[in-house]
Design an enzyme around this catalytic site. Structure first.
Site, mmCIF file in Angstrom:
data_model
loop_
_atom_site.group_PDB
_atom_site.id
_atom_site.type_symbol
_atom_site.label_atom_id
_atom_site.label_comp_id
_atom_site.label_asym_id
_atom_site.label_seq_id
_atom_site.Cartn_x
_atom_site.Cartn_y
_atom_site.Cartn_z
ATOM 1 N N TYR A 97 0.821 -1.211 0.000
ATOM 2 C CA TYR A 97 0.000 0.000 0.000
ATOM 3 C C TYR A 97 0.857 1.265 0.000
ATOM 4 C CZ TYR A 97 -4.628 -1.984 1.235
ATOM 5 O OH TYR A 97 -5.843 -2.628 1.248
ATOM 6 N N GLU A 98 0.286 2.331 -0.548
ATOM 7 C CA GLU A 98 0.876 3.684 -0.486
ATOM 8 C C GLU A 98 2.307 3.736 -1.022
ATOM 9 O OE1 GLU A 98 -1.344 5.654 0.148
ATOM 10 O OE2 GLU A 98 -2.747 4.674 1.481
ATOM 11 N N GLY A 99 2.580 2.937 -2.052
ATOM 12 C CA GLY A 99 3.944 2.837 -2.581
ATOM 13 C C GLY A 99 4.659 1.709 -1.878
#
Length: 603
Positions: A409-411
């Site tokens: 997630y989120e990079g």
């Protein structure tokens, strides 16, 4: 803005590396005011009542139950914490939003994902980038839970390289609407959302553009089947297909070509919130492991009494404590920076955007560190349960599977590691963080004759704080030499960046942990903080070990001959203990305290 905020020096993002932070200048969970404590308790009550006792429903892909729980969360105000009062929200500070995100996320990854996707990337882009008309039209519905939001960025060919998306937005001949065509994937909340934040490219623009798109199946929007996933089974995750979906021009989010900036800033907030969302999961998994180990008898004794189990419990508790320490330190820095900008005349939108952006380095650090700690904690939780841990009838197996997505997630964590170092170097080039001066000083120290005086380490954490200062020298030695050698080509040396990032991460996490305990030892007394002192020392011990490993790997990858020998000698000097801690004793102190409390009670 309070006088306290105005009068204290707040370090800029990344400056923790080159400036000393005093323990009185950081915020800890022990600093929560009465209102925040009440909010925490009400959040935990909601989780215990609606989520924790129903984990089997989430595991059985009961998407309707996830949606139902989200509506209840909206009714109780949990979806509106970060939304300004003008748009139907509570307008609370950044620490408050972190607190709710932390404690509401521990029971199930399915609900945590739905909550984070809605309150963060589903709502926040409108509150921070929307026009007044857009905010008045959409945000109150999202804040109340009447509507739910989703975020359409990822495509089959555009993941980490978010700006490479192929989705197109074509302006109509009359200039009244855009027609969006394209495919988005891994869209959380897609199955029950009312609104999408969609990123598409207009003509041959260099950067993508953001749009607010209402979910109307009759407007060219179709959904793929629910994805079959390793974990987060009741998080609705679908592909979304847009086929000449008409979007009024007034629903463009911010300016044309500003979509990539929106996406990146949304990710900055998402990263620190994701770290917070991993904390309560660690606490609850630790609690389950401790209770099981206290009840499970082998060889006529509860297994909690075995040293091998104590080592696991100690590390689980230590990682949770370190994550709390660093997350709330950064959250208060962001909150204070937002307050300063508001006092200087910035709008809420400008202040929050710049306040979070200032600490983008710390956000990436926290995302990596805490997401990996929650995975390790759930893994050890399975091990404590033994064969039962591998069974789907016990909660550990699902916790392990749910935790796995946090590293993506989120990079991905690999991207975030490289971002942390890259952003730090860019800040140095802009003059926001002075790395050159300290790095030069470290180089001169390497060439000089080391002191053979034995320092006075009688005060609490005096040696540990000296060690952290020396770990910072290790980073400056490695990163400084690497920048000097490779210059702008440094970003091509990814394994070197990953090694440097690990050192940077350990510095921030270890320092945050020690500063928290030092602050609390001063006000509550050292006797009341014995286990916390042990956790702080244990975390640093592990951080030093990892720093030695990663720094050595980096040094031998780019330095040779005399330069390599000098740097390896410097590494040995900078990571040397005067008083080596008794790690077994530290683990025993921690585990015995957790066992006596029959739970993790350090928050």
């Amino acid at each position: 803005m309070s006088t306290e905020v105005m009068n204290k020096e707040i370090l800029r993002g990344g400056q923790f590396l080159v400036k000393e932070t005093q323990c009185d200048d950081i915020f800890t969970l022990e600093d929560l005011n009465e209102e925040q404590k009440m909010m925490r308790e009400s959040t935990k009550e909601f989780v215990d009542r609606e989520l924790w006792g129903h984990w089997e429903r989430f595991e059985s892909k009961d998407y309707a139950y996830t949606e139902s729980c989200m509506r209840k969360a909206g009714e109780l105000g949990f979806l509106s914490i970060a939304v300004p009062e003008a748009y139907g929200g509570m307008g609370m500070g950044f620490v408050d939003t972190m607190l709710v995100c932390d404690y509401i996320s521990g029971a199930t990854g399915s609900f945590s994902t739905a909550f984070g996707a809605h309150t963060g990337i589903g709502t926040m882009p409108i509150t921070l980038y929307g026009t007044e008309e857009q905010k008045k039209k959409y945000v109150p519905k999202l804040a109340s839970g009447e509507w739910f939001g989703a975020y359409c960025l990822t495509e089959p060919g555009a993941g980490s390289d978010a700006n490479s998306g192929k989705t197109k937005a074509v302006l109509s001949e009359d200039g009244k609407y855009y027609s969006i065509t394209g495919q988005k994937m891994w869209i959380s909340n897609a199955g029950f959302c009312n609104l999408f934040i969609v990123f598409a490219r207009i003509e041959d623009d260099k950067y993508i553009t953001g749009f607010i798109v209402e979910n109307d199946p009759e407007n060219g929007i179709t959904l793929g089947d629910e994805e079959k996933k390793l974990g987060i089974h009741s998080s609705s995750t679908r592909q979304v297909f847009f086929n000449d979906t008409r979007v009024p021009v007034e629903n463009m989010l911010s300016e044309r070509g500003n979509g990539f900036k929106i996406a990146m800033n949304a990710l900055n907030v998402g990263r620190i919130k994701l770290a917070a969302a991993c904390l309560e999961a660690q606490r609850r998994v630790t609690n389950e492991a401790v209770r099981y180990a206290s009840e499970r008898v082998q060889f006529k004794t509860p297994i909690i009494n075995f040293g091998a189990i104590k080592a696991k419990i100690a590390q689980m508790a230590t990682n949770a404590y370190a994550g709390e320490s660093a997350c709330y330190r950064a959250a208060k820095n962001i909150e204070d920076r937002i307050a300063i900008r508001v006092a200087e005349g910035n709008t809420h939108q400008e202040a929050e955007l710049k306040g979070v952006e200032e600490y983008a380095i710390e956000c990436s650090i926290l995302k990596v560190a805490v997401s990996e700690d929650v995975q390790n904690t759930t893994d050890e939780g399975i091990q404590v349960f033994g064969g039962m841990g591998f069974s789907a009838d016990a909660p550990m197996e699902k916790a392990w599977r749910d935790a796995r997505i946090a590293r993506i997630y989120e990079g991905t964590n690999e991207i975030n590691r490289m971002l942390a170092v890259g952003m730090l170097v860019k800040k140095a080039m802009k003059g926001h963080v002075d790395l050159l001066g300290p790095a030069t000083a470290v180089g001169e120290e390497l060439m000089g004759i080391p002191s053979f005086e034995t320092p006075d380490f009688s005060a609490l954490f005096s040696e540990e704080k000296d060690l952290i200062a020396r770990l910072k020298k290790v980073f400056l030695m490695v990163a400084g030499s690497a920048v000097q050698k490779f210059g702008p080509d440094l970003e091509k040396h990814q394994q070197l960046l990953l090694a440097a990032a690990d050192i940077l991460i350990e510095i921030y996490m270890a320092e945050s942990t020690i500063l928290r305990t030092e602050k609390n030892a001063k006000r509550f007394g050292e006797d009341a903080q014995k286990a916390q002192i042990a956790m702080s020392k244990l975390y640093l011990y592990n951080a030093v070990d990892l720093t030695v490993q990663r720094a050595k790997e980096a040094i031998v990858s780019f330095a040779e001959g005399d330069e390599q020998r000098m740097m390896l000698m410097g590494l040995k000097r900078f990571t040397k203990y005067v008083n080596q801690p008794n790690v077994v004793e530290l683990r025993t102190i921690i585990a015995d305290k957790v066992a006596a409390d029959n739970a993790y009670k350090f928050d």
